[in-house]
Structures are given as structure tokens and as C-alpha cells.
Design a protein around this motif. Structure first.
Motif, mmCIF file in Angstrom:
data_model
loop_
_atom_site.group_PDB
_atom_site.id
_atom_site.type_symbol
_atom_site.label_atom_id
_atom_site.label_comp_id
_atom_site.label_asym_id
_atom_site.label_seq_id
_atom_site.Cartn_x
_atom_site.Cartn_y
_atom_site.Cartn_z
ATOM 1 N N GLY A 359 0.477 14.827 2.484
ATOM 2 C CA GLY A 359 1.894 14.147 3.585
ATOM 3 C C GLY A 359 0.890 12.954 4.104
ATOM 4 O O GLY A 359 1.725 12.488 4.822
ATOM 5 N N GLY A 360 -0.605 12.688 4.231
ATOM 6 C CA GLY A 360 -0.409 11.501 4.542
ATOM 7 C C GLY A 360 0.372 9.958 2.970
ATOM 8 O O GLY A 360 0.732 10.583 2.554
ATOM 9 N N THR A 361 0.234 9.249 4.186
ATOM 10 C CA THR A 361 1.439 8.150 3.578
ATOM 11 C C THR A 361 0.256 6.869 2.477
ATOM 12 O O THR A 361 -0.409 6.444 3.120
ATOM 13 N N MET A 362 0.848 7.290 1.237
ATOM 14 C CA MET A 362 -0.260 6.951 0.340
ATOM 15 C C MET A 362 -0.233 4.507 0.740
ATOM 16 O O MET A 362 -1.452 5.066 0.336
ATOM 17 N N TYR A 363 0.835 4.293 1.370
ATOM 18 C CA TYR A 363 0.738 2.993 1.307
ATOM 19 C C TYR A 363 -0.833 2.932 2.160
ATOM 20 O O TYR A 363 -1.303 1.683 1.950
ATOM 21 N N TYR A 364 -0.507 2.698 2.969
ATOM 22 C CA TYR A 364 -2.004 3.738 4.140
ATOM 23 C C TYR A 364 -4.038 3.661 3.674
ATOM 24 O O TYR A 364 -4.776 2.450 3.990
ATOM 25 N N GLU A 365 -3.912 3.888 2.471
ATOM 26 C CA GLU A 365 -4.608 4.479 1.697
ATOM 27 C C GLU A 365 -4.968 3.670 0.727
ATOM 28 O O GLU A 365 -5.873 2.569 0.424
ATOM 29 N N LEU A 366 -3.728 3.151 -0.260
ATOM 30 C CA LEU A 366 -3.804 2.536 -1.510
ATOM 31 C C LEU A 366 -3.751 0.983 -1.776
ATOM 32 O O LEU A 366 -4.359 0.185 -2.193
ATOM 33 N N ALA A 367 -2.441 0.772 -0.765
ATOM 34 C CA ALA A 367 -1.899 -0.819 -0.813
ATOM 35 C C ALA A 367 -2.904 -1.817 -0.487
ATOM 36 O O ALA A 367 -2.686 -3.030 -1.128
ATOM 37 N N PRO A 368 -3.458 -1.479 0.521
ATOM 38 C CA PRO A 368 -4.624 -2.874 0.579
ATOM 39 C C PRO A 368 -5.653 -3.354 -0.621
ATOM 40 O O PRO A 368 -6.008 -4.599 -0.784
ATOM 41 N N THR A 369 -6.500 -2.588 -1.424
ATOM 42 C CA THR A 369 -6.971 -2.659 -2.443
ATOM 43 C C THR A 369 -5.898 -2.527 -3.795
ATOM 44 O O THR A 369 -6.408 -3.534 -4.391
ATOM 45 N N ARG A 370 -4.724 -2.606 -3.476
ATOM 46 C CA ARG A 370 -3.948 -2.605 -5.084
ATOM 47 C C ARG A 370 -2.333 -3.768 -4.412
ATOM 48 O O ARG A 370 -1.690 -3.360 -4.895
ATOM 49 N N PRO A 371 -2.839 -5.307 -3.705
ATOM 50 C CA PRO A 371 -1.950 -5.781 -3.626
ATOM 51 C C PRO A 371 -1.087 -6.463 -5.152
ATOM 52 O O PRO A 371 0.659 -6.485 -4.636
ATOM 53 N N ASP A 372 -1.160 -5.932 -6.009
ATOM 54 C CA ASP A 372 -0.202 -6.544 -7.629
ATOM 55 C C ASP A 372 0.868 -5.081 -7.275
ATOM 56 O O ASP A 372 2.554 -5.624 -7.611
ATOM 57 N N ILE A 373 0.102 -4.072 -6.817
ATOM 58 C CA ILE A 373 1.484 -2.947 -7.130
ATOM 59 C C ILE A 373 2.910 -3.011 -6.086
ATOM 60 O O ILE A 373 3.962 -3.101 -6.165
ATOM 61 N N VAL A 374 2.043 -3.583 -4.358
ATOM 62 C CA VAL A 374 3.007 -4.155 -3.476
ATOM 63 C C VAL A 374 3.851 -5.460 -3.880
ATOM 64 O O VAL A 374 4.993 -5.666 -3.741
ATOM 65 N N LEU A 375 3.516 -5.859 -4.511
ATOM 66 C CA LEU A 375 3.966 -7.729 -5.045
ATOM 67 C C LEU A 375 5.314 -7.308 -5.497
ATOM 68 O O LEU A 375 6.662 -7.427 -5.474
ATOM 69 N N LYS A 376 4.905 -6.211 -6.926
ATOM 70 C CA LYS A 376 5.770 -5.794 -7.687
ATOM 71 C C LYS A 376 7.183 -4.711 -6.962
ATOM 72 O O LYS A 376 8.110 -5.120 -7.565
#
Length: 399
Positions: A359-376
Motif C-alpha cells: 500500500g505504499g505510494t511508489m512515488y515517495y520511494e522511487l521518484a527522487p532517484t528517477r526524475p527521468d520517469i517523472v519528467l516523462k
């Protein structure tokens, strides 16, 4: 980043995550043809080897003199009054090296074989470096979403050590970690001081204080020397940087520049990213017209609903509406939400519907290390014609 409970960190984290969710544009990656991400945590990357010094990160440095690597953290929390300096020594050469221990906040033998980290944002970095097997403990393991690390938890190889402010010190010592990587909002965390008294080195990670997306991601170079994985860190970050800059260039091809609303209300106060924040930088790089782009500050703005309605009632798109998963949820929370054009036209994009097994929001875990995905993801929401076959990983249309 990402990078990171209840009590000390839960009280902080609940507020931090709330504001981060409320004003967040939260994100991550994969690619058309092969750019479309799957519903798994995309922490694996293939890239050519290259070497490169820090370019984007401003809050730490890594310097090597002979066999000694010195990692200096300038800002583990906002307005820190001192730098924190850590000396890293290869395990096999430790007997031949003498250091003035008073000159360093910790002396660490490398490569680390048993580590405890304290934020979910640290988990993807361990996996990208291929050292997730060194993790032996984590506060409140149910927050971890990564399938790879969850498998280690399920196998009993990663122990739950309690809450960040109330870590089970006896269990932690029994796990015999060679290093604890912590994060804090100030220098008064008694738990970390107790751990240090047990002769276990504690180092502070401050990736969340960086002001740019790529600056946060570049903290992989902070972790790498502890595991003697510098070459791997360069390989991984080079690929992330390349993906991000290519996406940024792609966004410039857009012929329109939609106006963007962000954030949501908490107790009648609307929180949204200030114009100099890393969240606002995502919108700038996605070639969007962020309504508060000219505001000052690197954190969040606290505004009245009336002022937000006055400026953004007719916004084209709404990015990051906090914790909300559906339009009905928003309507039930506040009648004001339905007065905005993106609500009426179903143009709201949220990270709340991308969650892990527990149930954890994946964004909080992964987004800081993968800004390329966030931007896309943001480009897909704002300029869908630019990435016609791309499937967003974090930012998805509100249900």
C-alpha cells in the motif's frame, strides 16, 4: 529522494509527505517501443560506463586522497549549522592508515557488508548499485514497495527495527550493522546518538534538501563509495541524466504551453510548489506554464482557497492533487475543487494510484532517484502528442 515513519520521523514524515503529496509533482521512468514502463519498480538500468564528477548536486562532495575517500555533507537538513565529514577507508588497508578521529564525524570501513537505511528513498539506490543484499534492517518495513527488497523482507533477511524515533536499539545492535544511513530535520535526534555510542557509524543523507531533480538523483554518488560502487553509480546516473535531458529537449517541440495548477488543500490552506522548487523545475522542463512560476522560495506556498481560485480557476491541467485517487474523493473533501476547470474537464493527474504490495505510494520511494520517469510522466500529461505511446508510471489520470 527517496531518498525516506511515525514518532520522530513519522510526525515529520507525515507532515513532510503530506506537503510533498499536496504540492508534489512526483515521478519516475521507462520507454515507446521500450520506453513504456511496466507496473514494477524500474530500478534496473543498462548504460555504458563513463566517469563524471558531481554536476547537479550541491549539498555534498566526494574527494579521494590516496586510499582515503572523504564524503562531506553540507546540508543534511535546511539551515544546518555545520558540515558533516565522513572518512571511508578500504577494509584491507585499515591497519596501515591512521586518522585523526576528531576530524571526522564517522570513520567507515568499506565496502559495507551490513547496512541499515532509514528512508524508503534509499531503497532504490541500493538496488541500482546492486547492493540491496547488504540491507539488514529498516524502520517499519511495511512502507517499502520495491518487489526485490520486499522479497528479502519476506525471506527474513531484512528485519523491522521499529519506528525511526523509537528504533529498537537492542535489535539494531544484534543485527551488527557496519553503517546506519539516517536522515533528520535537525541535529537533536537522540536515537542516532545512542547508535553512535554503540560504536556504529551513522551518516546523514540530505538528498531531500537538493533544489533540482537531477541534483537529488545524483546522490547515488553519495551512497556509492560506501560500497566501492563508484563506477556503477556513474553508469546508472549517466543513463538517468541522458534520459532526462532528452525528454526535456523533446518537450520543447510542443506547440502549446498549457497553464498548470498544482497541490491541494489541507485544513483550508492550499499548499503548492514555490517557483524555485524542484517540483516547479519539472514543470518548466516539461515546457508548461506553471501559474506560480514567478513566486520565490524552494519549498511550498501556503495560500487561501480564494487566492488560488482567483488565479487558477481556468487552468488547463492540474498536476499532483495530493492524496486523492478519484474525482469523487475530491468532491467529498471540498466543494471548492469542483469549481476548477481541470476538475470539470477531467484533466487532473495524480500519483496516488500507483502503490506497492503493502500500500505504499511508489512515488515517495522511487521518484527522487528517477526524475527521468517523472519528467516523462508530466510531459505525457501536458503534451500527450509528444509521447503518444508512452504509458505513465506515476502520474496517471485521476479515476
Amino acid at each position: 529522494m527517496k531518498k525516506l515513519a511515525t514518532t520522530f520521523m513519522q510526525s515529520f514524515k507525515s507532515i513532510f509527505c503530506l506537503l510533498f503529496t499536496v504540492c508534489t509533482l512526483c515521478f519516475s521512468c521507462k520507454s515507446e517501443k521500450k520506453e513504456t514502463p511496466k507496473e514494477t519498480l524500474p530500478t534496473e538500468l543498462n548504460a555504458e560506463n563513463s566517469s563524471k564528477s558531481l554536476v547537479y548536486a550541491k549539498k555534498f562532495s566526494v574527494e579521494k586522497t590516496g586510499d582515503i575517500t572523504v564524503v562531506t555533507v553540507f546540508s543534511p537538513w535546511p539551515d544546518a549549522e555545520k558540515d558533516f565529514k565522513y572518512a571511508l577507508i578500504p577494509r584491507e588497508k585499515a591497519a596501515a592508515i591512521t586518522l585523526d578521529r576528531t576530524a571526522y564525524d564517522a570513520i567507515v570501513l568499506t565496502p559495507i557488508e551490513r547496512v541499515i537505511v532509514t528512508s524508503t528513498t534509499h531503497i532504490p539506490t541500493l538496488e541500482m548499485l546492486g547492493v540491496e543484499h547488504t540491507l539488514v534492517g529498516f524502520p517499519q518495513t511495511n512502507y517499502i514497495s520495491s518487489e526485490k527488497t520486499r522479497a528479502l523482507i519476506d525471506a527474513g533477511k531484512v528485519k523491522d527495527i521499529g519506528q525511526n524515533e523509537q528504533i529498537n536499539i537492542e535489535l539494531l545492535i544484534d543485527l551488527q550493522p557496519e553503517l546506519v544511513i539516517g536522515f533528520s530535520i535537525n541535529n537533536s535526534n537522540p536515537t542516532y546518538k545512542t547508535i553512535q555510542k554503540a560504536n556504529i557509524p551513522v551518516v546523514y543523507n540530505g538528498d531531500w534538501t537538493e533544489g533540482t531533480p537531477l541534483g537529488r538523483a545524483e546522490w547515488i554518488h553519495f551512497f556509492a563509495p560506501f560500497f566501492q560502487k563508484e563506477a556503477k553509480a556513474t553508469e546508472v546516473f549517466s543513463k538517468i541524466e541522458k534520459n532526462y535531458l532528452e525528454a526535456k529537449q523533446l518537450a520543447k517541440k510542443a506547440t502549446t504551453k498549457p497553464t498548470i495548477l498544482a497541490g491541494a488543500m489541507y485544513k483550508d490552506i492550499w499548499y503548492l510548489p514555490a517557483g524555485e522548487s524542484f517540483q516547479a523545475q519539472y514543470l518548466i522542463d516539461a515546457n508548461a506554464d506553471y501559474i506560480w512560476a514567478d513566486s520565490e522560495g524552494t519549498g511550498s506556498l501556503s495560500l487561501s482557497i480564494e487566492s488560488v481560485l482567483d488565479k487558477a480557476a481556468d487552468a488547463d491541467i492540474w498536476i499532483g492533487p495530493g492524496r486523492f485517487k478519484t474525482y469523487e474523493d475530491m468532491k467529498q473533501a471540498s466543494r471548492y475543487y469542483a469549481e476548477f476547470a481541470p476538475y470539470k474537464h477531467k484533466k487532473i493527474y495524480s500519483t496516488a494510484n500507483t502503490v506497492g504490495k503493502t500500500g505504499g505510494t511508489m512515488y515517495y520511494e522511487l521518484a527522487p532517484t528517477r526524475p527521468d520517469i517523472v519528467l516523462k510522466d508530466i510531459i505525457k500529461a501536458i503534451h500527450p502528442e509528444i509521447l503518444p505511446n508512452y504509458q505513465p508510471f506515476f502520474f496517471k489520470p485521476l479515476l
